[in-house]
Design a protein around this motif. Structure first.
Motif, PDB file in Angstrom:
ATOM      1  N   ILE A 551       0.836  -1.208   0.000  1.00 51.36           N
ATOM      2  CA  ILE A 551       0.000   0.000   0.000  1.00 51.36           C
ATOM      3  C   ILE A 551       0.866   1.252   0.000  1.00 51.36           C
ATOM      4  CG2 ILE A 551      -1.628   1.331   1.402  1.00 51.36           C
ATOM      5  CD1 ILE A 551      -2.785  -1.397   2.348  1.00 51.36           C
ATOM      6  N   MET A 552       1.946   1.216   0.783  1.00 47.88           N
ATOM      7  CA  MET A 552       2.816   2.393   0.930  1.00 47.88           C
ATOM      8  C   MET A 552       3.558   2.745  -0.357  1.00 47.88           C
ATOM      9  SD  MET A 552       2.747   3.974   3.783  1.00 47.88           S
ATOM     10  CE  MET A 552       4.305   4.829   3.646  1.00 47.88           C
ATOM     11  N   LYS A 553       3.671   1.802  -1.276  1.00 49.20           N
ATOM     12  CA  LYS A 553       4.427   2.069  -2.508  1.00 49.20           C
ATOM     13  C   LYS A 553       3.655   2.931  -3.500  1.00 49.20           C
ATOM     14  CE  LYS A 553       7.195  -2.178  -2.315  1.00 49.20           C
ATOM     15  NZ  LYS A 553       7.441  -3.515  -2.915  1.00 49.20           N
ATOM     16  N   VAL A 554       2.356   3.068  -3.305  1.00 50.14           N
ATOM     17  CA  VAL A 554       1.523   3.708  -4.323  1.00 50.14           C
ATOM     18  C   VAL A 554       1.888   5.170  -4.529  1.00 50.14           C
ATOM     19  CG1 VAL A 554      -0.831   4.339  -4.975  1.00 50.14           C
ATOM     20  CG2 VAL A 554      -0.362   2.089  -3.980  1.00 50.14           C
ATOM     21  N   GLU A 555       1.807   5.986  -3.457  1.00 44.49           N
ATOM     22  CA  GLU A 555       2.066   7.422  -3.618  1.00 44.49           C
ATOM     23  C   GLU A 555       3.473   7.683  -4.156  1.00 44.49           C
ATOM     24  OE1 GLU A 555      -0.010   9.629  -3.659  1.00 44.49           O
ATOM     25  OE2 GLU A 555      -1.620   9.272  -2.225  1.00 44.49           O
ATOM     26  N   HIS A 556       4.450   6.983  -3.601  1.00 43.56           N
ATOM     27  CA  HIS A 556       5.823   7.210  -4.047  1.00 43.56           C
ATOM     28  C   HIS A 556       5.996   6.808  -5.505  1.00 43.56           C
ATOM     29  CE1 HIS A 556      10.141   7.724  -3.807  1.00 43.56           C
ATOM     30  NE2 HIS A 556      10.288   6.540  -4.357  1.00 43.56           N
ATOM     31  N   SER A 557       5.339   5.747  -5.919  1.00 46.35           N
ATOM     32  CA  SER A 557       5.480   5.276  -7.299  1.00 46.35           C
ATOM     33  C   SER A 557       4.745   6.167  -8.289  1.00 46.35           C
ATOM     34  CB  SER A 557       4.962   3.842  -7.417  1.00 46.35           C
ATOM     35  OG  SER A 557       5.720   2.970  -6.608  1.00 46.35           O
ATOM     36  N   LEU A 558       3.842   7.022  -7.803  1.00 51.80           N
ATOM     37  CA  LEU A 558       3.174   7.974  -8.688  1.00 51.80           C
ATOM     38  C   LEU A 558       4.015   9.227  -8.927  1.00 51.80           C
ATOM     39  CD1 LEU A 558      -0.555   7.698  -7.540  1.00 51.80           C
ATOM     40  CD2 LEU A 558       0.393   7.045  -9.763  1.00 51.80           C
ATOM     41  N   LEU A 559       5.156   9.349  -8.235  1.00 48.89           N
ATOM     42  CA  LEU A 559       6.090  10.438  -8.527  1.00 48.89           C
ATOM     43  C   LEU A 559       6.864  10.068  -9.791  1.00 48.89           C
ATOM     44  CD1 LEU A 559       7.607  11.188  -5.001  1.00 48.89           C
ATOM     45  CD2 LEU A 559       5.637  12.269  -6.089  1.00 48.89           C
ATOM     46  N   SER A 560       6.879  10.977 -10.746  1.00 46.15           N
ATOM     47  CA  SER A 560       7.569  10.677 -12.006  1.00 46.15           C
ATOM     48  C   SER A 560       9.071  10.579 -11.775  1.00 46.15           C
ATOM     49  CB  SER A 560       7.295  11.761 -13.043  1.00 46.15           C
ATOM     50  OG  SER A 560       8.079  11.547 -14.206  1.00 46.15           O
ATOM     51  N   LEU A 605       2.740   5.271 -14.735  1.00 45.13           N
ATOM     52  CA  LEU A 605       1.545   4.624 -14.193  1.00 45.13           C
ATOM     53  C   LEU A 605       1.709   3.107 -14.147  1.00 45.13           C
ATOM     54  CD1 LEU A 605      -1.318   4.881 -13.138  1.00 45.13           C
ATOM     55  CD2 LEU A 605      -2.131   4.937 -15.512  1.00 45.13           C
ATOM     56  N   GLN A 606       2.286   2.524 -15.198  1.00 43.42           N
ATOM     57  CA  GLN A 606       2.513   1.078 -15.203  1.00 43.42           C
ATOM     58  C   GLN A 606       3.496   0.687 -14.104  1.00 43.42           C
ATOM     59  OE1 GLN A 606       0.969  -1.271 -17.149  1.00 43.42           O
ATOM     60  NE2 GLN A 606       2.021  -2.791 -15.861  1.00 43.42           N
ATOM     61  N   GLY A 607       4.514   1.522 -13.889  1.00 42.74           N
ATOM     62  CA  GLY A 607       5.473   1.253 -12.822  1.00 42.74           C
ATOM     63  C   GLY A 607       4.824   1.254 -11.458  1.00 42.74           C
ATOM     64  N   CYS A 608       3.848   2.148 -11.258  1.00 39.86           N
ATOM     65  CA  CYS A 608       3.110   2.170  -9.994  1.00 39.86           C
ATOM     66  C   CYS A 608       2.336   0.868  -9.813  1.00 39.86           C
ATOM     67  CB  CYS A 608       2.164   3.368  -9.967  1.00 39.86           C
ATOM     68  SG  CYS A 608       1.168   3.483  -8.475  1.00 39.86           S
ATOM     69  N   ALA A 609       1.669   0.414 -10.886  1.00 43.58           N
ATOM     70  CA  ALA A 609       0.928  -0.846 -10.807  1.00 43.58           C
ATOM     71  C   ALA A 609       1.870  -2.008 -10.511  1.00 43.58           C
ATOM     72  CB  ALA A 609       0.178  -1.082 -12.120  1.00 43.58           C
ATOM     73  N   ASN A 610       3.044  -2.000 -11.141  1.00 51.25           N
ATOM     74  CA  ASN A 610       4.024  -3.065 -10.886  1.00 51.25           C
ATOM     75  C   ASN A 610       4.486  -3.067  -9.437  1.00 51.25           C
ATOM     76  OD1 ASN A 610       3.822  -3.613 -13.597  1.00 51.25           O
ATOM     77  ND2 ASN A 610       5.807  -2.750 -14.150  1.00 51.25           N
ATOM     78  N   ALA A 611       4.686  -1.859  -8.880  1.00 52.44           N
ATOM     79  CA  ALA A 611       5.161  -1.758  -7.493  1.00 52.44           C
ATOM     80  C   ALA A 611       4.140  -2.284  -6.496  1.00 52.44           C
ATOM     81  CB  ALA A 611       5.498  -0.301  -7.177  1.00 52.44           C
ATOM     82  N   MET A 612       2.871  -2.268  -6.872  1.00 51.32           N
ATOM     83  CA  MET A 612       1.815  -2.745  -5.982  1.00 51.32           C
ATOM     84  C   MET A 612       1.739  -4.266  -5.933  1.00 51.32           C
ATOM     85  SD  MET A 612      -0.957   0.073  -7.265  1.00 51.32           S
ATOM     86  CE  MET A 612      -2.407  -0.608  -6.465  1.00 51.32           C
ATOM     87  N   ALA A 613       2.410  -4.945  -6.865  1.00 53.36           N
ATOM     88  CA  ALA A 613       2.381  -6.414  -6.895  1.00 53.36           C
ATOM     89  C   ALA A 613       3.154  -6.979  -5.706  1.00 53.36           C
ATOM     90  CB  ALA A 613       2.969  -6.927  -8.198  1.00 53.36           C
TER      91      ALA A 613
END
Length: 623
Positions: A551-560, A605-613
């Protein structure tokens, strides 16, 4: 990130770390809050880095120490812009000479002349309308405060070719005396603009740099009385009486101008100031490396009673209440940091310098930032209050027609979200038909005016706000599973992608199909987390910690990861500022840059989805 209130923690009979979720948290008494609000804390003017600011910092440090904490202070040396008392800022309009007391920090220093043009609030749609009537190139724009930040008003004007911007408080928006001086800043960013992307520690001796958000034209505030003088002589086409361009200054016929020259001279000076951020901590007993941060700014233009005093009082009282809770054996699972910031009025300078200094660790440790600035602006008699039994404590639920809005650059918590990728929130007790507190940025932000707005119940409402913040914090540091709902981003992502589709439909050889597939990947990743939560024993600490990490990876992964923090510090794909954001891509004019930013945003955006896995073999590669 959106907080959800689902029952996602131990049962009401479970005692974790000595904390009994079935018992209420320590309450904050109106008497304690009242004493703090009426103390010396409320009677001082505390400009950033001043003797009064330092004195209050020391008092807060000693309070944390008295409570049994081990407080610490971070020291920064920042560049702040202040008026030059020996060479004041001046406006010349015919025979009229205006010497304002208020000012806008980080304005460009210059003396310029141009045709005076009235531009309403300076929103892009306002200036586009005016441009159809009066040429804005080389103009000096006269704008009403409100709707958008000062920095955005100045930036919009500069992009239209204006030479300078003047800003005033129109009585249609601010029912204040017409001689009220106005203060603010025009840095389109946060932190010290002369150390962009890195902290202003004393040892950061790098080559001089300037933030890309500093304006390239002068900007200055004037009083409503001075604006009346200008508008009476401005000339030019009259605005439509049904238009929102029409304000309420007495004896003024609102016209667009464009025929009379005016001269603006800004002579502010840069001063190097030492500022202190003060911290206290209650360490968690299970996950001390995960923490909530509660923060409030300490400095103010003038007394800053609502902006700074109330928030600082709430911060101190919450520290006392949580420390009392610990002494009674109710130990928090995670840590709580109490932060008192300086130079908030100059654009969250103290808070941003802290983020810049410790970025590599904070985004992985701070799972929520709660800002306490301006939490009380009106009486809560308009708020219907009821209590419901929750697994953790008695929760206060406010039946008030809740107003949820996207965080803007003006919000003190914005750098935490858009710069550092930390889930953040601000909350305020405010009238439903009001956008802001009318006394902000003026010398009228004092105890008397807030007492009037709260019907002499400031202490009571402040205690309620403190309890609200305390209960949110208690839930966040106690529950096994963090109450952050990652699925709520799917709606805004979809809306943004739709706008990109509309733009790409007007162009050849540009397809957002891959972006749409990345959107689908995000949805499936969010659904996978929801499924994992549903199938996990939420009393199992290790399982919940693994879920929390996802869950915590989402906001950080949305940073370009593709833009420089110097050029675009607010890197958030959805809520940031700059050409990398989906909103900017939907309005891009340059075809080559559009292709580039679309490709980078897609992989962001795809990287954020990957980080949530959960694992690399679980990654959704349907793109």
């Amino acid at each position: 990130m959106v907080f959800h209130t689902s029952d996602c923690g131990p049962s009401s009979t479970d005692k974790i770390g000595g904390m009994d979720p079935g018992k209420p948290s320590p309450t904050l008494s109106w008497k304690d809050v009242s004493q703090l609000l009426t103390s010396k804390l409320s009677s001082e003017s505390r400009s950033a880095g001043s003797e009064e600011d330092m004195g209050l910092a020391n008092r807060i440090f000693n309070t944390f120490k008295t409570l049994g904490m081990t407080p610490w202070t971070d020291i920064y040396y920042v560049q702040l812009q202040t008026p030059d008392t020996s060479n004041p800022n001046t406006v010349h309009f015919g025979s009229d000479i205006i010497k304002p007391v208020g000012y806008l920090a980080y304005s460009k220093l210059d003396r310029v002349e141009g045709r005076l043009v009235y531009g309403n609030y300076g929103r892009q749609k306002d200036l586009d309308f005016v441009q159809g009537k009066v040429d804005l190139k080389g103009a000096v724009l006269l704008l009403r405060a409100g709707k958008i930040p000062f920095a955005q008003q100045v930036d919009n004007g500069a992009k239209m070719g204006a030479h300078a911007v003047l800003i005033y408080l129109d009585t249609a928006d601010y029912k204040l005396a017409t001689d009220t001086e106005l203060y603010g800043h025009v840095h389109l960013g946060s932190g010290d603009p002369y150390t962009p992307g890195f902290p202003s520690f004393n040892h950061t001796l790098f080559a001089p740099m300037e933030s890309a958000g500093l304006p390239n034209i002068p900007a200055q505030t004037i009083t409503a009385s001075s604006a009346t003088t200008l508008l009476k002589k401005i000339g030019g086409p009259e605005v439509d009486t049904n238009s929102d361009f029409k304000g309420e200054l007495k004896s003024v016929v609102y016209k667009l101008g464009g025929s009379q020259n005016i001269t603006v001279e800004v002579n502010n000076v840069l001063v190097n100031k030492e500022i202190h951020n003060v911290f206290g901590v209650i360490k968690g007993f299970t996950d001390p490396d995960r923490y909530v941060v509660l923060g409030a700014q300490r400095d103010a233009w003038g007394r800053g009673y609502t902006k700074a005093t109330v928030g600082t009082s709430v911060l101190i009282e919450l520290a006392k209440a949580f420390q009392e809770m610990v002494k009674k054996g109710k130990k928090p699972r995670r840590s709580i940091i109490f932060a008192s910031w300086s130079a908030g009025e100059f654009g969250s300078v103290g808070a941003t310098e802290w983020l810049e200094g410790y970025m590599s660790s904070l985004d992985r440790s701070v799972f929520t930032y709660i800002n306490l600035d301006g939490v009380v602006m009106v009486n809560n008699s308009l708020i219907s209050m009821r209590k419901v039994l929750a697994p953790l404590a008695d929760y206060l639920i406010y039946n008030m027609g809740k107003i949820l809005r996207t965080m803007s650059m003006e919000d003190p918590a914005y750098p935490f979200l858009a710069f550092a990728g930390i889930p953040s929130m601000c909350f305020h007790f405010i009238q439903s038909n009001s956008e802001s507190y009318p006394y902000y940025g003026t010398g009228l932000d004092n105890m008397d005016h807030l007492n009037y707005r709260t019907s002499q119940r400031t202490s009571n409402v402040t205690a309620t706000a403190a309890q609200f913040a305390g209960l949110m914090t208690l839930r966040l540091v106690h529950d096994h599973l963090l109450g952050l709902d990652v699925s709520r981003y799917y709606g805004p992502i979809t809306k943004a992608v739709v706008q990109v589709y509309k733009r790409s439909g007007q162009l050849k050889d540009v397809s957002p199909n891959w972006l749409n597939r990345a959107r689908g990947s995000y949805r499936r990743a969010a659904d996978a987390i929801a499924g994992a939560i549903a199938n996990t024993d939420l009393t199992d600490e290790e399982s919940c910690r693994i879920l929390n990490d996802r869950i915590m990876k989402v906001e950080h992964s949305l940073l370009s990861p593709y833009v420089s923090v110097v050029e675009a510090p607010f890197r958030h794909l959805l809520l940031g500022r700059g050409p990398h954001t989906l909103a900017a891509i939907a309005e891009a004019q340059d075809l080559e840059k559009l292709r580039l930013h679309l490709a980078l945003a897609t992989w962001n955006l795809q990287g954020c989805a990957n980080a949530m896995a959960a694992n690399v073999w679980d990654i959704d590669d349907d793109i």
